[in-house]
Design a protein around this motif. Structure first.
Motif: not given
Length: 597
Positions: A292-296, A27-50
């Motif tokens: 998934a629920l928040d974004c329908s 997750f790279k939070p930049s959208h006001p959908l919800t702030t809670s995603y920013q604390t997600c333990p899955l968060s990293t700067q980027s997964d592009s190197r994957w």
């Protein structure tokens, strides 16, 4: 000079790992959908190197044929918990839905539970026989055959309950999200809303909008803005499609037809799939469910618990839909095939139909007797028993008790390879201090990962290979992985002699790592044959300045003979793993005719 495998397979350095445990959902939070995603333990700067080529050397060995990843998600176990909530291997008093029983019976199979009640004596004998021969692991239920099955015979074929195409950045190719076709003739269409899915034609785009994408476009657009990792998003879209289909509650329309027809699972069969309770309750799954629920993306009537539970089920049961070259293109839900347990010495191999790319086909990779359990390998078995058990426990939550794991070996029961061999030095002797060093090889490979152009990268990789070849045992998995890396680069730059050196080593290793009819071995034989044929053409057009010795393996005649031998072996293997009428088999046969004197 290229034909067959070299023209069929696409060489690239983009890798998609089959190991879900290594793929972060970013997750790279930049959208006001919800702030809670920013604390997600899955968060990293980027997964592009994957997805970049630096991952190539770290992918499990069996994931590659021509440098192409074999699976998207590992195939696919039951949970460690039974229907009654007890751990795997304990008793289970439940029964299967009637649809499962009748459909499998029509195909000469039945499901056996390790239930509290005493099983039928014939079932007990069958289970004991299967356990002795296979050592299958992974669930409190098992699929037994009620008939003898011949080598290469189709046991069943199954169409997915739901599927979703992988996004382009996961495959390194442009492919239609609806029909999975890559023959777009440059007319690829991208959805103007989410900008994440592609189509080969206006018809496919219209049909997919009506059937699926209309309900997903807004959610995918939101996910794109949040930079959610493709691996997590594929699972969410698959959950959404499954939930929408469950609302329709389709009947089991084709499962009762003749054995040649593919199984189509109904809702009851889907609901019989099991997930892991701890995974369903994890913060990661629940956070994805909330998104998934928040974004329908999913039906509004769905609860967070239901979405998280499906994510858990899919994490243990889904299959990566792959091309005949083992390149992953989609992820699908196959409830019947998910009933099969794991064994490091499997008697079944799973491939996909060449005419219906989303249809999984279960074939016997050896003769199977009445009463045996049907099993396939959930992971690449070219690893030590410790590594296999660790992966299976971490990903599928069970301890493998197959004979190979109990012996501490890889390979086959007929020709086991000790775990120590897979990490051994050549002749069992470590290099002396001050001599050639594996650390030097690692430094060279690190430099190769940072190279921009293929040519300097290949030069560095081959330098590392020279060191590793002198130091490591020929079956050392590190050496084989580096050989795969070198092969991919050499083939891409049309350095066929270098590619043949690497490919021949890979083939020799595969013959020891895998059972005799493993598809990766067959495809590698195909490639070796094609490389010999290419070098034969080069030898004819660019003859050596001096006369060749009678036994010189570099002559055109010698290369042609080697090509025919490799293609003949490929036909024998692929006829079992893919089917005798498969296009790959036909291509091998045609290649042999082109080089015969």
């Amino acid at each position: 000079t290229t034909r067959g495998a070299l023209s069929t397979f696409r060489y690239h350095t983009t890798a998609y790992s089959s190991d879900r445990s290594q793929s972060p959902s970013s997750f790279k939070p930049s959208h006001p959908l919800t702030t809670s995603y920013q604390t997600c333990p899955l968060s990293t700067q980027s997964d592009s190197r994957w997805f970049d080529r630096s991952k190539l050397v770290r992918i499990p060995i069996g994931s590659y044929c021509c440098g192409i990843a074999m699976h998207t998600t590992e195939s696919h176990s039951k949970s460690t918990e039974s229907h009654s909530g007890t751990k795997a291997g304990s008793v289970c008093s439940c029964t299967c839905p009637p649809s499962i029983t009748s459909v499998l019976a029509a195909r000469g199979c039945h499901v056996q539970h390790t239930g509290r009640g005493a099983p039928h004596p014939s079932q007990e004998a069958s289970r004991d026989k299967a356990a002795r021969m296979m050592g299958c692991s992974g669930g409190d239920r098992r699929v037994l055959t009620t008939r003898d099955v011949a080598l290469g015979e189709v046991i069943w074929a199954e169409d997915p309950f739901s599927f979703v195409a992988l996004f382009p950045e996961m495959t390194g190719s442009e492919r239609c999200s609806a029909c999975l076709d890559s023959n777009t003739d440059g007319r690829i269409r991208r959805c103007g809303g989410c900008k994440m899915v592609l189509y080969c034609s206006k018809q496919c785009q219209t049909n997919d909008w009506r059937n699926q994408h209309k309900a997903e476009c807004r959610g995918l657009a939101a996910a794109n803005k949040l930079n959610i990792a493709p691996t997590a998003l594929v699972d969410l879209v698959l959950v959404a499609r499954t939930l929408r289909r469950r609302l329709v509650r389709p009947q089991h329309a084709r499962g009762e037809l003749s054995q040649s027809d593919a199984i189509v699972a109904d809702v009851d069969t889907l609901d019989a799939m099991k997930g892991h309770t701890e995974a369903a309750q994890s913060a990661d799954n629940r956070l994805l469910a909330q998104f998934a629920l928040d974004c329908s993306l999913v039906p509004s009537s769905t609860s967070i618990d239901e979405i998280a539970q499906l994510l858990s089920v899919f994490g243990a049961n889904n299959f990566g839909i792959a091309l005949m070259t083992l390149q992953p293109i989609a992820s699908g839900v196959f409830p019947y095939t998910a009933l099969l347990n794991h064994s490091c010495t499997p008697n079944c191999v799973l491939m996909y139909d060449d005419k219906v790319p989303t249809r999984v086909v279960v074939r016997a990779c050896r003769a199977i007797s009445t009463g045996e359990e049907l099993c396939h390998a959930y992971m690449d078995v070219a690893a030590t028993s410790v590594d296999r058990r660790t992966h299976l426990d971490k990903t599928y939550h069970f301890r493998c008790t197959c004979p190979l794991c109990e012996m501490g070996c890889a390979g086959t029961l007929e020709s086991p390879v000790r775990d120590s061999i897979l990490s051994a030095y050549r002749d069992g002797v470590a290099p002396t201090p001050g001599g050639v060093s594996l650390q030097t090889a690692d430094t060279i490979k690190q430099a190769a990962q940072e190279a921009i152009e293929i040519e300097p990268e290949l030069t560095l990789v081959m330098g590392a290979l020279d060191i590793e070849t002198a130091v490591l045992h020929p079956l050392n998995t590190t050496l084989t992985a580096t050989m795969q890396w070198g092969f991919t680069l050499a083939a891409a730059s049309q350095k066929y002699a270098v590619a043949l050196r690497c490919s021949s080593h890979i083939l020799s290793s595969y013959r020891e790592y895998y059972h005799p009819f493993h598809p990766s071995t067959g495809l590698q034989c195909y490639i070796v044959g094609d490389l010999h044929a290419a070098l034969a053409d080069i030898a004819l057009t660019c003859p050596a300045p001096a006369p060749a010795a009678p036994d010189d393996s570099t002559t055109a005649e010698a290369h042609r003979a080697s090509a025919i031998k490799a293609w003949t072996e490929a036909i024998a293997i692929l006829s079992v793993s893919h089917g005798s009428s498969h296009p790959l088999v036909r291509q091998c046969e045609a290649c042999i005719e082109t080089v015969r004197p």
